[in-house]
Design a protein around this motif. Structure first.
Motif, PDB file in Angstrom:
ATOM      1  N   ILE A  86       0.258  32.693  13.054  1.00 38.82           N
ATOM      2  CA  ILE A  86       0.172  32.714  11.559  1.00 38.82           C
ATOM      3  C   ILE A  86      -0.545  31.240  11.154  1.00 38.82           C
ATOM      4  O   ILE A  86      -0.072  30.490  11.302  1.00 38.82           O
ATOM      5  CB  ILE A  86       1.447  33.038  10.834  1.00 38.82           C
ATOM      6  N   TYR A  87      -1.618  31.662  10.237  1.00 35.24           N
ATOM      7  CA  TYR A  87      -2.286  30.649   9.719  1.00 35.24           C
ATOM      8  C   TYR A  87      -1.393  29.959   8.678  1.00 35.24           C
ATOM      9  O   TYR A  87      -1.088  30.620   7.716  1.00 35.24           O
ATOM     10  CB  TYR A  87      -3.832  30.958   9.080  1.00 35.24           C
ATOM     11  N   ILE A  88      -1.242  28.587   8.532  1.00 36.97           N
ATOM     12  CA  ILE A  88      -0.465  28.199   7.810  1.00 36.97           C
ATOM     13  C   ILE A  88      -1.334  26.776   7.426  1.00 36.97           C
ATOM     14  O   ILE A  88      -1.716  26.085   8.294  1.00 36.97           O
ATOM     15  CB  ILE A  88       0.973  27.491   8.279  1.00 36.97           C
ATOM     16  N   PRO A  89      -1.625  26.554   5.917  1.00 37.65           N
ATOM     17  CA  PRO A  89      -2.331  25.620   5.680  1.00 37.65           C
ATOM     18  C   PRO A  89      -1.594  24.133   5.676  1.00 37.65           C
ATOM     19  O   PRO A  89      -0.463  24.259   6.040  1.00 37.65           O
ATOM     20  CB  PRO A  89      -2.534  25.836   3.988  1.00 37.65           C
ATOM     21  N   SER A  90      -2.375  23.105   5.813  1.00 38.54           N
ATOM     22  CA  SER A  90      -1.870  21.828   6.073  1.00 38.54           C
ATOM     23  C   SER A  90      -0.790  21.348   5.014  1.00 38.54           C
ATOM     24  O   SER A  90      -0.095  20.523   5.286  1.00 38.54           O
ATOM     25  CB  SER A  90      -3.055  20.817   6.416  1.00 38.54           C
ATOM     26  N   CYS A  91      -1.036  21.700   3.844  1.00 38.67           N
ATOM     27  CA  CYS A  91      -0.059  21.505   2.500  1.00 38.67           C
ATOM     28  C   CYS A  91       0.985  22.069   2.636  1.00 38.67           C
ATOM     29  O   CYS A  91       2.048  21.793   1.864  1.00 38.67           O
ATOM     30  CB  CYS A  91      -0.734  21.614   1.307  1.00 38.67           C
ATOM     31  N   VAL A  92       1.311  23.177   3.729  1.00 37.47           N
ATOM     32  CA  VAL A  92       2.539  23.627   3.693  1.00 37.47           C
ATOM     33  C   VAL A  92       3.427  23.245   4.939  1.00 37.47           C
ATOM     34  O   VAL A  92       3.097  23.133   5.886  1.00 37.47           O
ATOM     35  CB  VAL A  92       2.263  25.258   3.983  1.00 37.47           C
ATOM     36  N   LYS A  93       4.803  23.110   4.512  1.00 37.51           N
ATOM     37  CA  LYS A  93       5.742  22.490   5.681  1.00 37.51           C
ATOM     38  C   LYS A  93       6.490  23.567   6.093  1.00 37.51           C
ATOM     39  O   LYS A  93       7.115  24.437   5.152  1.00 37.51           O
ATOM     40  CB  LYS A  93       6.612  21.484   4.958  1.00 37.51           C
ATOM     41  N   LEU A  94       6.604  23.929   7.297  1.00 33.95           N
ATOM     42  CA  LEU A  94       7.397  25.004   8.044  1.00 33.95           C
ATOM     43  C   LEU A  94       8.582  24.406   8.864  1.00 33.95           C
ATOM     44  O   LEU A  94       8.509  23.368   9.658  1.00 33.95           O
ATOM     45  CB  LEU A  94       6.516  25.881   8.937  1.00 33.95           C
TER      46      LEU A  94
END
Length: 79
Positions: free
Chosen positions: A65-73
């Protein structure tokens, strides 16, 4: 969503958590005009998404899944 429905994965959310607000106050002029100030606000929004029925083999779909760099998973396993 097709991958989730095909593999019997249950998703709960998105659940919006409270927004955190930080206010920074900076002097506009460092010498004479001490009453002249400027304020900046930083808002942090948190959203919780709970995924159920995921085996160790199925954790790979989260990497696709594409997750932007500003999102913490964060992935936590609950027994």
């Amino acid at each position: 969503m097709n991958y989730i429905s095909k593999n019997n994965i249950k998703v709960n959310g998105p659940i919006h958590l409270p927004t955190k607000k930080k206010i920074y106050t900076i002097l506009r002029s460092p010498h004479v005009h001490k009453k002249s100030r400027e304020q900046f606000k930083l808002y942090t929004n948190n959203i919780l998404l709970v995924v159920y029925n995921v085996n160790n083999v199925k954790y790979n779909f989260l990497k696709k899944i594409y997750i932007p760099s500003c999102v913490k998973l964060e992935i936590t396993k609950i027994c």
